[in-house]
Design a protein around this motif. Structure first.
Motif, PDB file in Angstrom:
ATOM      1  N   GLU A 169      38.177  15.015  27.514  1.00  0.00           N
ATOM      2  CA  GLU A 169      37.963  16.260  28.260  1.00  0.00           C
ATOM      3  C   GLU A 169      37.228  15.981  29.565  1.00  0.00           C
ATOM      4  OE1 GLU A 169      35.248  20.113  27.532  1.00  0.00           O
ATOM      5  OE2 GLU A 169      36.710  19.696  25.947  1.00  0.00           O
ATOM      6  N   LYS A 170      36.245  15.072  29.507  1.00  0.00           N
ATOM      7  CA  LYS A 170      35.510  14.644  30.702  1.00  0.00           C
ATOM      8  C   LYS A 170      35.739  13.148  30.862  1.00  0.00           C
ATOM      9  CE  LYS A 170      31.485  16.130  31.633  1.00  0.00           C
ATOM     10  NZ  LYS A 170      30.028  16.386  31.578  1.00  0.00           N
ATOM     11  N   PRO A 171      36.858  12.757  31.480  1.00  0.00           N
ATOM     12  CA  PRO A 171      37.168  11.323  31.574  1.00  0.00           C
ATOM     13  C   PRO A 171      36.142  10.563  32.405  1.00  0.00           C
ATOM     14  CG  PRO A 171      38.794  12.635  32.772  1.00  0.00           C
ATOM     15  CD  PRO A 171      37.855  13.586  32.118  1.00  0.00           C
ATOM     16  N   ILE A 172      35.860   9.350  31.963  1.00  0.00           N
ATOM     17  CA  ILE A 172      34.926   8.508  32.704  1.00  0.00           C
ATOM     18  C   ILE A 172      35.639   7.931  33.931  1.00  0.00           C
ATOM     19  CG2 ILE A 172      33.541   7.929  30.670  1.00  0.00           C
ATOM     20  CD1 ILE A 172      34.973   5.232  30.562  1.00  0.00           C
ATOM     21  N   SER A 173      34.861   7.570  34.931  1.00  0.00           N
ATOM     22  CA  SER A 173      35.433   6.997  36.149  1.00  0.00           C
ATOM     23  C   SER A 173      35.850   5.554  35.897  1.00  0.00           C
ATOM     24  CB  SER A 173      34.414   7.052  37.286  1.00  0.00           C
ATOM     25  OG  SER A 173      33.363   6.149  37.032  1.00  0.00           O
TER      26      SER A 173
ATOM     27  N   ARG B 212      38.619   7.473  28.734  1.00  0.00           N
ATOM     28  CA  ARG B 212      39.271   7.745  30.018  1.00  0.00           C
ATOM     29  C   ARG B 212      40.155   8.977  29.950  1.00  0.00           C
ATOM     30  NH1 ARG B 212      39.117   7.808  35.137  1.00  0.00           N
ATOM     31  NH2 ARG B 212      40.863   6.944  36.262  1.00  0.00           N
ATOM     32  N   SER B 213      40.644   9.341  28.773  1.00  0.00           N
ATOM     33  CA  SER B 213      41.580  10.459  28.657  1.00  0.00           C
ATOM     34  C   SER B 213      40.970  11.686  27.994  1.00  0.00           C
ATOM     35  CB  SER B 213      42.807  10.014  27.862  1.00  0.00           C
ATOM     36  OG  SER B 213      42.440   9.686  26.538  1.00  0.00           O
TER      37      SER B 213
END
Length: 64
Positions: free
Chosen positions: A46-50, A43-44
Motif C-alpha cells: 500500500e505504501k511502497p518503499i523507494s 515495493r508493491s
C-alpha cells in the motif's frame, strides 16, 4: 557497522528481524529468492518503499 562509524543507536536489527519473520527460517537457511520476495512485497504494498530504501535493505541483509 561500528567500523563504518555508526553509533549503537543507529544500528538496528529490526529489518533482519522482519526478514526472519517473513521467511520463518534461520539466517543460514535464507535463499536469494527469499530476499527477492521480501523486497517485492515491500515495493508493491500500500505504501511502497523507494528504490533507494530497497537497495539499502538489500545491502543490510547482504552485509549481515
Amino acid at each position: 557497522m561500528l567500523a563504518r562509524g555508526l553509533t549503537t543507536q543507529t544500528i538496528s536489527c529490526q529489518l533482519l528481524e522482519r526478514f526472519q519473520e517473513f521467511t520463518g527460517e534461520f539466517p543460514w537457511q535464507w535463499r536469494p529468492m527469499d530476499i527477492e520476495e521480501f523486497l517485492a512485497g515491500l515495493r508493491s504494498g500500500e505504501k511502497p518503499i523507494s528504490l533507494t530504501t530497497l537497495r539499502s535493505y538489500n545491502n543490510a541483509v547482504a552485509m549481515f
